[in-house]
Write a protein that holds these residues in place. Structure first.
Motif, PDB file in Angstrom:
ATOM      1  N   ILE A  98      -8.814  38.031  -8.141  1.00 15.08           N
ATOM      2  CA  ILE A  98      -9.129  38.426  -6.667  1.00 15.08           C
ATOM      3  C   ILE A  98     -10.760  38.538  -6.706  1.00 15.08           C
ATOM      4  N   LEU A  99     -11.372  39.187  -7.617  1.00 19.15           N
ATOM      5  CA  LEU A  99     -12.758  39.354  -7.685  1.00 19.15           C
ATOM      6  C   LEU A  99     -13.496  38.159  -7.802  1.00 19.15           C
ATOM      7  N   CYS A 100     -12.978  37.367  -8.681  1.00 15.55           N
ATOM      8  CA  CYS A 100     -13.559  35.855  -9.201  1.00 15.55           C
ATOM      9  C   CYS A 100     -13.551  35.010  -7.851  1.00 15.55           C
ATOM     10  N   ALA A 101     -12.587  35.285  -6.927  1.00 19.32           N
ATOM     11  CA  ALA A 101     -12.408  34.419  -5.804  1.00 19.32           C
ATOM     12  C   ALA A 101     -13.628  34.647  -4.846  1.00 19.32           C
ATOM     13  N   ILE A 102     -13.685  36.120  -4.582  1.00 21.22           N
ATOM     14  CA  ILE A 102     -14.703  36.271  -3.871  1.00 21.22           C
ATOM     15  C   ILE A 102     -16.177  36.003  -4.155  1.00 21.22           C
ATOM     16  N   VAL A 103     -16.533  36.284  -5.545  1.00 21.98           N
ATOM     17  CA  VAL A 103     -17.890  36.060  -5.958  1.00 21.98           C
ATOM     18  C   VAL A 103     -18.102  34.455  -6.013  1.00 21.98           C
ATOM     19  N   SER A 104     -17.254  33.723  -6.115  1.00 21.97           N
ATOM     20  CA  SER A 104     -17.380  32.188  -6.385  1.00 21.97           C
ATOM     21  C   SER A 104     -17.250  31.467  -5.226  1.00 21.97           C
ATOM     22  N   HIS A 105     -16.732  31.979  -4.143  1.00 21.12           N
ATOM     23  CA  HIS A 105     -16.267  31.104  -2.936  1.00 21.12           C
ATOM     24  C   HIS A 105     -17.348  30.324  -2.409  1.00 21.12           C
ATOM     25  N   PRO A 106     -18.722  31.067  -2.043  1.00 22.83           N
ATOM     26  CA  PRO A 106     -19.785  30.152  -1.346  1.00 22.83           C
ATOM     27  C   PRO A 106     -20.099  28.909  -2.155  1.00 22.83           C
ATOM     28  N   ALA A 107     -20.199  29.010  -3.485  1.00 24.26           N
ATOM     29  CA  ALA A 107     -20.564  27.954  -4.324  1.00 24.26           C
ATOM     30  C   ALA A 107     -19.399  27.115  -4.243  1.00 24.26           C
ATOM     31  N   ASP A 108     -18.297  27.408  -4.215  1.00 23.16           N
ATOM     32  CA  ASP A 108     -17.020  26.381  -4.117  1.00 23.16           C
ATOM     33  C   ASP A 108     -17.096  25.559  -3.123  1.00 23.16           C
ATOM     34  N   VAL A 109     -17.299  26.137  -1.742  1.00 22.91           N
ATOM     35  CA  VAL A 109     -17.656  25.344  -0.591  1.00 22.91           C
ATOM     36  C   VAL A 109     -18.637  24.422  -0.713  1.00 22.91           C
ATOM     37  N   MET A 110     -19.887  24.820  -1.221  1.00 24.39           N
ATOM     38  CA  MET A 110     -20.816  24.119  -1.385  1.00 24.39           C
ATOM     39  C   MET A 110     -20.535  22.884  -2.424  1.00 24.39           C
TER      40      MET A 110
ATOM     41  N   GLY B 113     -29.436   9.246  -2.830  1.00 23.52           N
ATOM     42  CA  GLY B 113     -30.905   9.588  -3.335  1.00 23.52           C
ATOM     43  C   GLY B 113     -31.275  10.826  -2.809  1.00 23.52           C
ATOM     44  N   GLU B 114     -30.704  11.591  -1.857  1.00 28.49           N
ATOM     45  CA  GLU B 114     -30.775  13.101  -1.516  1.00 28.49           C
ATOM     46  C   GLU B 114     -31.004  13.980  -2.646  1.00 28.49           C
ATOM     47  N   GLY B 115     -32.069  14.865  -2.609  1.00 19.81           N
ATOM     48  CA  GLY B 115     -32.364  15.685  -3.658  1.00 19.81           C
ATOM     49  C   GLY B 115     -31.207  16.929  -3.624  1.00 19.81           C
ATOM     50  N   PHE B 116     -31.239  17.620  -4.434  1.00 21.51           N
ATOM     51  CA  PHE B 116     -30.135  18.782  -4.578  1.00 21.51           C
ATOM     52  C   PHE B 116     -30.425  19.665  -3.563  1.00 21.51           C
ATOM     53  N   GLY B 117     -31.791  20.307  -3.535  1.00 22.18           N
ATOM     54  CA  GLY B 117     -32.149  21.196  -2.654  1.00 22.18           C
ATOM     55  C   GLY B 117     -32.165  20.551  -1.202  1.00 22.18           C
ATOM     56  N   ALA B 118     -32.506  19.594  -0.747  1.00 18.70           N
ATOM     57  CA  ALA B 118     -32.434  19.046   0.497  1.00 18.70           C
ATOM     58  C   ALA B 118     -30.894  19.128   1.040  1.00 18.70           C
ATOM     59  N   ALA B 119     -30.123  18.587   0.071  1.00 19.38           N
ATOM     60  CA  ALA B 119     -28.615  18.442   0.538  1.00 19.38           C
ATOM     61  C   ALA B 119     -28.179  20.013   0.805  1.00 19.38           C
ATOM     62  N   VAL B 120     -28.240  20.841   0.108  1.00 20.20           N
ATOM     63  CA  VAL B 120     -27.713  22.100   0.217  1.00 20.20           C
ATOM     64  C   VAL B 120     -28.388  22.865   1.647  1.00 20.20           C
ATOM     65  N   GLY B 121     -29.678  22.632   1.659  1.00 22.17           N
ATOM     66  CA  GLY B 121     -30.400  23.131   3.067  1.00 22.17           C
ATOM     67  C   GLY B 121     -29.711  22.393   4.171  1.00 22.17           C
ATOM     68  N   ARG B 122     -29.446  21.212   4.144  1.00 23.02           N
ATOM     69  CA  ARG B 122     -28.924  20.432   5.247  1.00 23.02           C
ATOM     70  C   ARG B 122     -27.477  20.758   5.781  1.00 23.02           C
ATOM     71  N   ILE B 123     -26.549  20.932   4.363  1.00 26.79           N
ATOM     72  CA  ILE B 123     -25.121  21.553   4.551  1.00 26.79           C
ATOM     73  C   ILE B 123     -25.266  22.934   5.213  1.00 26.79           C
ATOM     74  N   TYR B 124     -26.012  23.778   4.767  1.00 24.79           N
ATOM     75  CA  TYR B 124     -26.047  24.934   5.007  1.00 24.79           C
ATOM     76  C   TYR B 124     -26.347  25.184   6.477  1.00 24.79           C
ATOM     77  N   LYS B 125     -27.349  24.172   6.912  1.00 24.20           N
ATOM     78  CA  LYS B 125     -27.774  24.354   8.219  1.00 24.20           C
ATOM     79  C   LYS B 125     -26.617  23.862   9.161  1.00 24.20           C
ATOM     80  N   ASP B 126     -25.746  22.789   8.669  1.00 24.70           N
ATOM     81  CA  ASP B 126     -24.712  22.461   9.561  1.00 24.70           C
ATOM     82  C   ASP B 126     -23.441  23.412   9.453  1.00 24.70           C
ATOM     83  N   ILE B 127     -23.295  24.114   8.576  1.00 24.47           N
ATOM     84  CA  ILE B 127     -21.814  24.929   8.530  1.00 24.47           C
ATOM     85  C   ILE B 127     -22.451  26.436   8.708  1.00 24.47           C
ATOM     86  N   GLY B 128     -23.670  26.921   8.326  1.00 26.80           N
ATOM     87  CA  GLY B 128     -24.108  28.316   8.721  1.00 26.80           C
ATOM     88  C   GLY B 128     -23.390  29.351   7.570  1.00 26.80           C
TER      89      GLY B 128
END
Length: 383
Positions: free
Chosen positions: A297-309, A320-335
């Motif tokens: 249960i604790l594992c699921a809570i701690v790791s879930h945001p990264a699992d979504v990403m 060709g998209e960089g890792f940081g740029a991809a993460v930033g774009r996805i986070y902007k889309d989903i919040g």
């Protein structure tokens, strides 16, 4: 002329209650509320008989397992703690524990991954399964099951075997007294080191699994077909483009999984009467499952945001998209809220999965004559 034989009335008067022709009825007794109902005796007998047979079968099965355990131990030979044979045994136990359990929860994982990519796709698990079965048949709910089984078998082998190795390595590095005093840090360091290497083995198959589960219809028919299609389109790098977010998900997950499990099991044995060695193998595996479920249960809570990403990056990352740029774009889309899509499902899935993993792993260790994980006393029982 009088008869030569006595009449029936004479016999009755002479022998009364012992006569086979005389039925003596005692007055009915008033039944107390504590008196058993005789009309249920037949059913009770059937239930008791079934319980006895079940107990006999259980005892017979236990004897067969014990016999098989002794045979396996005789063939392998004595396994010294922290020897190469010990680490090989733990590695194989981890392979069995993770591959089977992750494959078994594929239907939950499938709906979770698709909801992470599109939260409006299904209203819940049952709705997701109903729609998947309607479009793809019953086999559809196990989409991605093949790479899941192979990927997590590799990961489980390296994770559990690596954890046993690195836990001993860091304990020896700091010394026995400090290893016990700072044991939580030893657990965290050992599990993080093990997961680092385990994810390198998992990543290619995780990439195939996620793509199969989040594309409709699935982009590949199986593991080898998926690997072939990814490498044909993106090269070998396509199989590892999710490695960094996989580390971001799995390393915190595994650190929580092992450190919290060891701590929970230690607390449980501390609360229970007696010592760990006083309990049967069945009781010890019960503790392993309970501790594993709570840790999950604790594992699921701690790791879930990264699992979504991870799910998003494997399906939505542009070429060709960089890792940081991809993460930033996805986070902007989903919040921020989007990082928690599917958490309730994952808590149930990971809790059950982690509990079963520890149950299988520690059962195998006992089968091979090794002690279960966790609950160890302080060094020399005096510090």
């Amino acid at each position: 002329m009088p008869s030569l034989f006595p009449t029936a009335s004479a016999l009755s008067a002479a022998f009364n209650s012992v006569s086979p022709y005389q039925l003596v009825q005692s007055p009915p007794k008033k039944r107390s509320p504590y008196t058993a109902r005789q009309e249920l005796y037949g059913a009770w007998s059937v239930v008791e008989d079934a319980e006895n047979k079940a107990q006999q079968l259980s005892n017979a099965a236990a004897k067969e397992v014990e016999k098989a355990s002794k045979t396996a131990q005789a063939q392998v030979g004595k396994i010294e703690l922290y020897s190469a044979k010990y680490y090989a045994t733990c590695t194989f136990g981890g392979l069995m524990a993770c591959g089977i359990t992750h494959w078994a929860v594929t239907p939950l994982d499938l709906v979770k991954c698709r909801r992470q990519v599109d939260s409006k796709l299904y209203r819940g698990n049952v709705d997701g399964w109903r729609k998947i079965i309607a479009s793809d048949g019953w086999r559809g709910i196990y989409t991605g099951g093949s790479p899941t089984f192979f990927g997590y078998s590799i990961q489980g082998a390296l994770k559990y075997g690596g954890y046993e190795f690195f836990k001993k390595f860091y304990s020896d590095l700091v010394g026995e007294e400090n290893a016990y005093k700072y044991k939580t840090y030893v657990y965290l360091a050992g599990s993080a080191s093990a997961e680092f290497f385990a994810d390198i083995g998992l990543c290619p198959l995780e990439a195939v699994k996620v793509r199969m589960q989040t594309s409709m219809p699935p982009f590949a028919t199986g593991t080898l077909d998926g690997i072939r299609k990814v490498t044909a389109a993106e090269g070998l790098g396509g199989l590892y483009k999710g490695l960094v977010p996989l580390w971001g998900r799995q390393i915190p997950y595994t650190m929580m999984k092992f450190a919290s499990f060891e701590t929970i099991v230690e607390i449980m044995y501390h609360r229970l009467p007696g010592k760990k060695s006083d309990y049967s193998t069945l009781a010890q595996t019960g503790v392993a499952f309970s501790g594993g479920y709570l840790a999950g249960i604790l594992c699921a809570i701690v790791s879930h945001p990264a699992d979504v990403m991870v799910s998003k990056l494997n399906t939505n990352r542009l070429k060709g998209e960089g890792f940081g740029a991809a993460v930033g774009r996805i986070y902007k889309d989903i919040g921020f809220g989007g990082l928690w899509n599917g958490l309730p499902v994952r808590i149930v899935m990971i809790g059950t999965l982690t509990g079963l993993q520890w149950l299988i792993y520690d059962s195998f260790k006992l089968f091979m004559g090794l002690p279960t994980t966790g609950g160890a006393p302080p060094p020399q029982e005096a510090k």
